[in-house]
Design a protein around this motif. Structure first.
Motif, short mmCIF file in Angstrom:
data_model
loop_
_atom_site.label_atom_id
_atom_site.label_comp_id
_atom_site.label_asym_id
_atom_site.label_seq_id
_atom_site.Cartn_x
_atom_site.Cartn_y
_atom_site.Cartn_z
N HIS A 1 0.88 -1.24 -0.17
CA HIS A 1 0.03 -0.04 -0.22
C HIS A 1 0.85 1.15 0.25
CE1 HIS A 1 -3.29 2.47 0.60
NE2 HIS A 1 -3.03 3.08 1.88
N LYS A 2 2.05 1.22 1.00
CA LYS A 2 2.79 2.26 0.70
C LYS A 2 3.56 2.56 -0.36
CE LYS A 2 3.90 2.26 5.75
NZ LYS A 2 4.87 2.18 6.71
N ASP B 1 3.84 5.23 -5.57
CA ASP B 1 3.89 5.24 -6.86
C ASP B 1 2.81 6.23 -7.60
OD1 ASP B 1 5.83 3.17 -7.01
OD2 ASP B 1 4.28 1.51 -7.47
N CYS B 2 1.83 6.27 -6.84
CA CYS B 2 0.74 7.39 -7.21
C CYS B 2 1.43 8.71 -6.92
CB CYS B 2 -0.56 7.26 -6.40
SG CYS B 2 -1.51 5.81 -6.78
N LYS B 3 2.12 9.05 -6.06
CA LYS B 3 2.75 10.33 -5.85
C LYS B 3 3.81 10.71 -6.64
CE LYS B 3 5.27 12.88 -2.23
NZ LYS B 3 6.24 12.74 -0.86
N GLU C 1 3.53 13.74 -9.25
CA GLU C 1 4.66 14.72 -9.49
C GLU C 1 5.17 14.89 -10.86
OE1 GLU C 1 7.48 13.58 -6.38
OE2 GLU C 1 6.23 14.57 -4.80
N LEU C 2 5.16 13.56 -11.57
CA LEU C 2 5.75 13.63 -12.73
C LEU C 2 4.75 14.46 -13.61
CD1 LEU C 2 7.49 12.50 -15.14
CD2 LEU C 2 6.42 10.55 -15.24
N GLU C 3 3.41 14.11 -13.60
CA GLU C 3 2.45 14.86 -14.38
C GLU C 3 2.36 16.26 -13.90
OE1 GLU C 3 -1.34 12.98 -13.63
OE2 GLU C 3 -0.81 11.14 -14.54
N ILE C 4 2.67 16.63 -12.85
CA ILE C 4 2.87 18.02 -12.23
C ILE C 4 3.89 18.78 -13.08
CG2 ILE C 4 3.30 19.77 -10.65
CD1 ILE C 4 1.52 18.00 -8.88
N ALA C 5 5.29 18.05 -12.87
CA ALA C 5 6.45 18.53 -13.80
C ALA C 5 5.98 18.74 -15.34
CB ALA C 5 7.52 17.63 -13.30
N GLN C 6 5.41 17.79 -15.86
CA GLN C 6 5.16 17.87 -17.29
C GLN C 6 4.27 18.97 -17.62
OE1 GLN C 6 3.67 13.62 -17.74
NE2 GLN C 6 5.70 13.16 -18.56
#
Length: 110
Positions: free
Chosen positions: A45-46, A51-53, A57-62
């Motif tokens: 779960h962690k 992975d979701c985080k 963060e990758l999507e935000i950077a893009q």
């Protein structure tokens, strides 16, 4: 016969004791297995949350990169327009200056 009854009673007591020990042992093993599964689930779960985080963060950077490119394109367009406007303003000022120079001459001619 009495010896057989005592032997049977002792055997029964030993078997019951052994049975209870086996039940306790199995219960402990079950508890250990449950704890291990719970720990593994929490770990997964962690990891899933991480992975979701990371994906977020990758999507935000893009998105930030895309927005930066769009902003730079708009700034370039604004600079081009401003440059064009400045050139036009300069040309207008030159026309006005030329007209002002000619105006007194025309007034003198009249």
């Amino acid at each position: 016969m009495r010896n057989e009854l005592e032997f049977t009673a002792q055997t029964k007591i030993l078997l019951e004791s052994e049975f209870e020990d086996n039940i306790k042992k199995m219960d402990n093993e079950k508890q250990d297995a449950l704890k291990m599964l719970e720990s593994e689930l929490q770990s997964k779960h962690k990891q899933s949350l991480q992975d979701c985080k990371d994906q977020f963060e990758l999507e935000i950077a893009q998105q930030q990169i895309l927005m930066s490119k769009q902003i730079e394109e708009k700034n370039a367009e604004i600079r081009r327009i401003n440059g064009s406007n400045a050139s036009t303003m300069y040309q207008k000022e030159q026309v006005i200056l030329n007209l002002e120079k000619e105006l007194p001459v025309r007034q003198n001619c009249e």
